[in-house]
Design an enzyme around this catalytic site. Structure first.
Site, PDB file in Angstrom:
ATOM      1  N   CYS A  91       0.891  -1.199   0.057  1.00 53.99           N
ATOM      2  CA  CYS A  91       0.054  -0.018   0.131  1.00 53.99           C
ATOM      3  C   CYS A  91       1.086   1.238   0.003  1.00 53.99           C
ATOM      4  CB  CYS A  91      -0.960  -0.068   0.994  1.00 53.99           C
ATOM      5  SG  CYS A  91      -2.371   0.843   0.631  1.00 53.99           S
ATOM      6  N   HIS A 178      -3.127  -5.052   1.537  1.00 54.07           N
ATOM      7  CA  HIS A 178      -2.605  -5.325   2.553  1.00 54.07           C
ATOM      8  C   HIS A 178      -2.560  -7.021   2.821  1.00 54.07           C
ATOM      9  CE1 HIS A 178      -2.311  -1.279   4.305  1.00 54.07           C
ATOM     10  NE2 HIS A 178      -3.190  -1.102   3.686  1.00 54.07           N
ATOM     11  N   GLU A 180      -0.637  -8.503   4.789  1.00 51.40           N
ATOM     12  CA  GLU A 180      -0.462  -8.545   6.212  1.00 51.40           C
ATOM     13  C   GLU A 180      -1.909  -8.841   7.007  1.00 51.40           C
ATOM     14  OE1 GLU A 180      -0.165  -6.148   4.932  1.00 51.40           O
ATOM     15  OE2 GLU A 180      -0.754  -4.304   6.168  1.00 51.40           O
TER      16      GLU A 180
HETATM   17  N1  GLN Z   1      -3.907   6.309   1.049  1.00 48.66           N
HETATM   18  C1  GLN Z   1      -2.626   6.001   1.467  1.00 48.66           C
HETATM   19  C2  GLN Z   1      -1.550   7.066   0.795  1.00 48.66           C
HETATM   20  O1  GLN Z   1      -1.787   7.587  -0.074  1.00 48.66           O
HETATM   21  C3  GLN Z   1      -2.235   4.546   1.419  1.00 48.66           C
HETATM   22  C4  GLN Z   1      -3.147   3.941   2.187  1.00 48.66           C
HETATM   23  C5  GLN Z   1      -2.547   2.597   2.749  1.00 48.66           C
HETATM   24  O2  GLN Z   1      -1.145   2.572   2.918  1.00 48.66           O
HETATM   25  N2  GLN Z   1      -3.454   1.769   3.340  1.00 48.66           N
HETATM   26  O3  GLN Z   1      -0.416   6.954   1.215  1.00 48.66           O
END
Ligand code: GLN
Length: 202
Positions: A91, A178, A180
């Site tokens: 992410c 994610h 994890e």
């Molecule tokens: N929206 C977040 C960003 O732009 C990422 C979201 C996440 O890591 N769950 O950094």
């Protein structure tokens, strides 16, 4: 014993610790997890692989670049030192791999659009095709980024329908979801197996 460095800038990191521990017992590969908060933690722990968790990439850039931590430049330097070093970015961690923002070029050959799924579908769960694992995988997406362009030097390792949600450039894997947060530790097993091949059998 493999040393896995876990970037502790912000966001949920503890679930990565449990996923790594599960992956270690599944694969029988022994690990030590080193929590990285400052550049000096990276120097002293000499990790064999690094996990870059999610969070908020803007916050992670701020905390990771401040004078006390300086962790982000040190992590990018560690990754750039050898293109085969294993890295798993999830992410916001995937955003940092695609756009490190340190003037040195992307670490995976793709660009991302932050929060690319928009507000209606901010967070959702869906079965994805985990090409790298050769099976379906429960994808947990939380304000996830979307890959915009994927270059020739990136291989798609996960798909949601027709859309790439995971890419890999050599041993650097960037996932927009994610892993994890699911019970399946397959991607963490990938990291341990890749790391074992890279450092132990080499
Ligand atoms: N929206 C977040 C960003 O732009 C990422 C979201 C996440 O890591 N769950 O950094």
């Amino acid at each position: 014993m493999l040393r896995i460095g876990l970037v502790m800038l912000q966001g949920a990191r503890h679930s990565h610790i449990s996923a790594l521990e599960r992956a270690s017992s599944e694969t029988g590969i022994g690990i030590e997890i080193h929590e990285l908060r400052k550049a000096s933690d990276l120097e002293s722990s000499e990790p064999h692989a690094i996990v870059m968790p999610g969070g908020e990439s803007t916050t992670m850039r701020l905390t990771g670049n401040d004078a006390i931590s300086s962790l982000l430049p040190a992590v990018f330097e560690w990754i750039r030192a050898d293109q085969m070093r294993p890295v798993l970015g999830t992410c916001a961690g995937a955003i940092l791999l695609a756009e490190p923002g340190d003037g040195g070029g992307p670490l995976v050959d793709a660009s991302v659009e932050r929060n690319g799924f928009g507000s209606q579908a901010e967070s959702f769960q869906a079965e994805i095709d985990a090409i790298a694992l050769d099976r379906e995988f429960p994808g947990v997406f939380i304000r996830a980024p979307r890959f915009a362009d994927i270059g020739d030097d990136a291989q798609v390792v996960a798909r949601l329908g027709d859309e790439a949600v995971g890419v890999m450039t050599r041993n650097r894997m960037a996932l927009t979801f994610h892993p994890e947060l699911s019970q399946d530790s397959g991607f963490h097993e990938w990291l341990l197996e890749t790391t074992a091949k890279q450092w132990v059998e080499a």
